[in-house]
Design an enzyme around this catalytic site. Structure first.
Site, PDB file in Angstrom:
ATOM      1  N   LYS A   1       0.847  -1.197   0.000  1.00  0.00           N
ATOM      2  CA  LYS A   1       0.000   0.000   0.000  1.00  0.00           C
ATOM      3  C   LYS A   1       0.876   1.238   0.000  1.00  0.00           C
ATOM      4  O   LYS A   1       2.009   1.254   0.505  1.00  0.00           O
ATOM      5  CB  LYS A   1      -0.951   0.017   1.196  1.00  0.00           C
ATOM      6  CG  LYS A   1      -0.297   0.193   2.579  1.00  0.00           C
ATOM      7  CD  LYS A   1      -0.103   1.635   3.000  1.00  0.00           C
ATOM      8  CE  LYS A   1       0.611   1.748   4.340  1.00  0.00           C
ATOM      9  NZ  LYS A   1       1.105   3.119   4.631  1.00  0.00           N
TER      10      LYS A   1
ATOM     11  N   ASP B   1      -3.251  -1.281   9.470  1.00  0.00           N
ATOM     12  CA  ASP B   1      -3.224  -1.387   8.018  1.00  0.00           C
ATOM     13  C   ASP B   1      -3.741  -2.722   7.493  1.00  0.00           C
ATOM     14  O   ASP B   1      -3.924  -2.881   6.280  1.00  0.00           O
ATOM     15  CB  ASP B   1      -1.789  -1.185   7.487  1.00  0.00           C
ATOM     16  CG  ASP B   1      -1.310   0.252   7.617  1.00  0.00           C
ATOM     17  OD1 ASP B   1      -2.160   1.154   7.692  1.00  0.00           O
ATOM     18  OD2 ASP B   1      -0.083   0.456   7.647  1.00  0.00           O
TER      19      ASP B   1
END
Length: 304
Positions: A20, A146
Site C-alpha cells: 500500500k 493497516d
C-alpha cells in the site's frame, strides 16, 4: 471440532496481497489511548507478497524474498504477523507458512500487514470456513491498523487508526516508481517526531477533499498536486537524504514524489507507463533498487 476442521483442510492455499501507499495521510494529535487519529487514502499497488498456508504437524514459517528484498530482519517465529494471525483464528490446527516477499521490508508500505491479511484469508479458505467479509475485517483490525486495507485493496479511505476502511471508486490507472531504502525508519520514532514538530496539531486530521476529487478526475497532474502526507516532514527531518531523493526524482520527470507512510520508501507519481519507465532508468543510475508499479490493484485474493 478441531478434528473436523483438520479433515476439511485441503491442498495448500496461496494468497497474494499488495503493498500500500498513502495518497493522503492526515494525522491528528494523540488520543488518550496514545494512538493518533488518521484520515488517510490508501492505494494498493502492484508490488505484492505471496503467502502459502498448508496443514502441518507443527507450526513453521519460511520467508524468501526477491533479490532486492532483505528478509534477514523478518521474524521467522511466532512474532511474525502471519503466525500471529493464525494464532488468532486457529483452533488447534498447525500450519506451515511460506512467505514470498516482493514488498520492501520496513519501508512504510505495509508489507507485514499484507502478510497478516493473506494468512487470515488463506486459513479461511484452507479450512473451507468461508467467513463473511465483516468477520475477516474484524480479525484483521485486531492485528494492526493497516491489515483491514490489505484485505480490501483497491483505493480506500481509512479513518480511526486507519483500520476503519471505506472503498473508494477509482477509475484511474496510476503509474508509480518506488525507491526503497536500505536502512529502515522506525514508525514510532516518526510519530514522536511529528508530535515534537507539531505540538498544536489538530484533534482531527485534515480531510482528503481535494485528493478524492483528483482521483475522480482521472488526471495525473491533479492527483500529483493533491498528494499529502503529514509524516513526510518529520521523516525527512530525521532522514534528510529522503528529501534529496524526492528532489532528484521530480527533477528527473516525476509529477510528484512523496514519502510512503512513515517512510523510508519514497514513491513517485508519473504521467503514465512510459514516464514511469523513463524515471526508473534515470534513477537507476544512482539508486540500486528502483521499481515501477501501477495501482490500484486488488486486495488479498487466492491465486488459482
Amino acid at each position: 471440532m478441531v478434528e473436523v476442521r483438520a479433515q476439511r483442510a485441503s491442498k495448500p492455499v496461496t494468497v497474494r496481497a499488495a503493498a500500500k501507499i498513502n495518497l493522503h495521510l492526515g494525522v491528528g494529535r494523540p488520543r488518550e489511548d496514545g494512538f493518533h487519529p488518521l484520515d488517510t487514502v490508501y492505494q494498493a499497488i502492484s508490488l505484492h507478497d505471496d503467502v502459502t498456508v498448508s496443514a502441518a504437524a507443527e507450526d513453521a514459517l519460511t520467508v524468501v524474498g526477491a533479490g532486492y528484498v532483505d528478509v534477514d530482519g523478518v521474524p521467522t517465529d511466532a512474532a511474525n504477523i502471519a503466525m500471529r494471525a493464525l494464532a488468532e483464528v486457529a483452533c488447534g490446527e498447525r500450519h506451515h507458512v511460506r512467505i514470498g516477499k516482493q514488498i520492501p521490508v520496513a519501508g512504510g508500505m505495509a508489507g507485514g500487514s499484507a502478510d497478516g491479511a493473506a494468512a487470515l484469508l488463506a486459513h479461511d479458505r484452507l479450512h473451507d470456513l468461508r467467513q463473511p467479509d465483516d468477520v475477516l475485517l474484524e480479525q484483521a483490525a485486531r492485528l494492526g491498523s493497516d491489515v483491514p486495507f490489505s484485505l480490501v485493496g483497491g483505493t480506500a479511505r481509512g479513518r480511526g487508526r486507519g483500520e476503519v476502511v471505506e472503498p473508494i471508486e477509482d477509475p484511474g490507472a496510476w503509474w508509480w516508481v518506488v525507491v526503497p531504502s536500505t536502512v529502515g525508519l522506525s514508525t514510532p520514532a516518526v510519530y514522536r517526531h511529528f508530535d515534537a514538530m507539531f505540538p498544536d496539531a489538530p484533534e482531527q486530521p485534515a480531510e482528503p477533499t481535494e485528493l478524492l476529487a483528483a482521483l475522480a478526475s482521472g488526471e495525473p497532474v491533479r492527483l500529483a498536486r493533491a498528494l499529502h502526507n503529514d509524516l513526510e516532514e518529520p521523516a525527512i527531518d530525521l532522514r534528510p537524504e529522503l528529501g534529496t531523493l524526492i528532489e532528484r526524482g521530480q527533477a528527473a520527470g516525476a509529477l510528484r514524489g512523496t514519502v510512503s507512510g512513515s517512510g523510508p520508501t519514497c514513491v513517485f507519481l508519473c504521467d503514465g507507463r512510459e514516464g514511469a519507465m523513463e524515471l526508473v532508468a534515470g534513477l537507476s543510475e544512482e539508486y540500486d533498487v528502483v521499481l515501477p508499479a501501477v495501482g490500484p490493484v486488488a486486495g488479498a485474493h487466492v491465486l488459482a
